[in-house]
Write an enzyme that holds these catalytic residues in place. Structure first.
Site, PDB file in Angstrom:
ATOM      1  N   HIS A   1      -9.230   4.804  -1.030  1.00 40.56           N
ATOM      2  CA  HIS A   1      -8.990   3.278  -0.902  1.00 40.56           C
ATOM      3  C   HIS A   1      -8.582   2.529  -1.997  1.00 40.56           C
ATOM      4  O   HIS A   1      -7.534   1.717  -2.660  1.00 40.56           O
ATOM      5  CB  HIS A   1     -10.567   2.887  -0.914  1.00 40.56           C
ATOM      6  CG  HIS A   1     -10.216   1.041  -0.912  1.00 40.56           C
ATOM      7  ND1 HIS A   1     -10.865   0.023   0.439  1.00 40.56           N
ATOM      8  CD2 HIS A   1     -10.705   0.475  -2.068  1.00 40.56           C
ATOM      9  CE1 HIS A   1     -10.734  -1.097   0.247  1.00 40.56           C
ATOM     10  NE2 HIS A   1     -10.831  -0.885  -1.675  1.00 40.56           N
ATOM     11  N   GLU A   2      -9.010   2.454  -3.552  1.00 42.81           N
ATOM     12  CA  GLU A   2      -7.999   2.415  -4.823  1.00 42.81           C
ATOM     13  C   GLU A   2      -7.310   2.888  -5.045  1.00 42.81           C
ATOM     14  O   GLU A   2      -6.102   2.239  -5.392  1.00 42.81           O
ATOM     15  CB  GLU A   2      -9.425   2.073  -6.095  1.00 42.81           C
ATOM     16  CG  GLU A   2     -10.541   1.835  -5.468  1.00 42.81           C
ATOM     17  CD  GLU A   2     -10.380   0.707  -5.218  1.00 42.81           C
ATOM     18  OE1 GLU A   2     -10.135  -0.207  -6.440  1.00 42.81           O
ATOM     19  OE2 GLU A   2     -11.681   0.526  -5.564  1.00 42.81           O
TER      20      GLU A   2
ATOM     21  N   HIS B   1      -3.987   0.427  -2.760  1.00 42.49           N
ATOM     22  CA  HIS B   1      -4.144  -0.453  -3.809  1.00 42.49           C
ATOM     23  C   HIS B   1      -2.719  -0.514  -4.933  1.00 42.49           C
ATOM     24  O   HIS B   1      -1.980  -1.158  -4.642  1.00 42.49           O
ATOM     25  CB  HIS B   1      -5.103  -0.747  -4.561  1.00 42.49           C
ATOM     26  CG  HIS B   1      -6.916  -1.958  -3.319  1.00 42.49           C
ATOM     27  ND1 HIS B   1      -6.178  -2.940  -2.686  1.00 42.49           N
ATOM     28  CD2 HIS B   1      -7.713  -1.187  -4.126  1.00 42.49           C
ATOM     29  CE1 HIS B   1      -7.380  -3.414  -2.436  1.00 42.49           C
ATOM     30  NE2 HIS B   1      -8.141  -2.502  -2.871  1.00 42.49           N
TER      31      HIS B   1
ATOM     32  N   GLU C   1      -8.345  -5.452   1.578  1.00 39.75           N
ATOM     33  CA  GLU C   1      -9.274  -4.558   1.853  1.00 39.75           C
ATOM     34  C   GLU C   1      -9.567  -4.054   2.538  1.00 39.75           C
ATOM     35  O   GLU C   1      -9.482  -2.652   2.869  1.00 39.75           O
ATOM     36  CB  GLU C   1     -11.001  -5.676   0.466  1.00 39.75           C
ATOM     37  CG  GLU C   1     -10.382  -6.341  -0.341  1.00 39.75           C
ATOM     38  CD  GLU C   1     -10.804  -5.008  -1.548  1.00 39.75           C
ATOM     39  OE1 GLU C   1     -11.236  -4.034  -1.117  1.00 39.75           O
ATOM     40  OE2 GLU C   1      -9.845  -4.981  -2.298  1.00 39.75           O
TER      41      GLU C   1
END
Length: 300
Positions: free
Chosen positions: A140-141, A144, A219
């Protein structure tokens, strides 16, 4: 470098629209300040200084504020092994890896570019999650970083910070120097303070709403991209459930201390209950995120 994270055109479009609208507000803000504040030079210097500081030192500021430290593969072999595998799968440069020694279960990515990025996790997160769950959070990070929305959020948040600084500067400079203004009476000085404060508050409110709207979508996009990279949406959903549930037992003092980083966190540092802050949150609701991951599981 082109990564294996799928391009998200909707995310890109939303980031461009948000930056364009913030740019319009920024231009209007500076124009209003030039009219209201005596020194144009001061306004320009403050604007340039804050933007430069956020751009060049965002990673250091974030790590310092979270009391995090960069760790080597020897210090955190499990963490580095997961990041190495995910970066190889995604065909992207490996970011620096950091650990914050706090019970708050969370993670965030920061940095002005993919080559200067830092991926930070807390010890509270690594203690709570199984390896597959932690891998989902890291993916997930990394999403980003790959989509460069860390850079966009850093620049976008600049306007709100600038508005606050200008408001304080105008208030204190007028307060201290009001008695020396021979050409203006106290009523004019007070009116100028009110005008500057009103403009700053309006700018902060607009930038606040735009950034929150963009943050909630990014997100969801990171959840989607991270789950597709690992091929295990259920593991990310499990991590989300654990982190959100355990957030309720973290002392309120610790949650408030970390609240400024909510826009960058994997899960917001919020307690239980619905409030204005949760309605205007930087993150979508837990249920919305879980529903999206359930849909991805069905597709896969």
């Amino acid at each position: 470098m082109r990564t294996r994270f799928r391009p998200d055109r909707q995310l890109t479009a939303r980031m461009l629209v948000t930056m364009f609208l913030l740019g319009l507000v920024y231009v209007a803000f500076i124009a209003a300040l030039v009219v209201l504040v005596d020194s144009v030079v001061v306004v320009v210097l403050i604007a340039a200084g804050v933007l430069a500081a956020q751009w060049w030192f965002s990673d250091r500021i974030a790590l310092f504020a979270m009391r995090a430290r960069i760790v080597t593969p020897e210090q955190e072999p499990r963490l580095h092994a997961l990041v190495d595998r995910l970066c190889a799968t995604a065909n992207m440069p490996k970011p620096r890896v950091a650990v914050a020694d706090t019970e708050l279960p969370n993670a965030f990515a920061t940095g002005r570019s993919t080559t200067r990025a830092v991926l930070c996790v807390t010890t509270g997160l690594t203690r709570r999650l199984e390896t597959e769950e932690l891998e989902g959070v890291l993916a997930h990070e990394l999403s980003h970083i790959a989509h460069r929305d860390v850079v966009v959020m850093t620049v976008a948040s600049f306007l709100g910070v600038l508005a606050g600084l200008i408001a304080r500067f105008a208030f204190y400079s007028s307060l201290v120097g009001g008695g020396r203004r021979g050409g203006r009476d106290s009523g004019q000085v007070f009116l100028m303070i009110l005008l500057v404060m009103a403009v700053s508050v309006a700018v902060y409110a607009i930038s606040f709403l735009l950034i929150r709207a963009l943050s909630r979508y990014r997100e969801l996009a990171a959840d989607r991209a991270g789950a597709m990279l690992t091929g295990q949406p259920s593991a990310l959903a499990s991590a989300l459930t654990k982190v959100s549930g355990d957030m309720r037992i973290i002392p309120t003092r610790d949650l408030r201390a970390a609240e400024a980083f909510n826009a960058f966190f994997f899960a917001p540092a919020l307690g239980s209950g619905v409030s204005l802050s949760s309605l205007l949150s930087t993150h979508p609701t837990l249920q919305k995120r879980l529903d999206q991951l359930a849909s991805l599981s069905a597709q896969l």
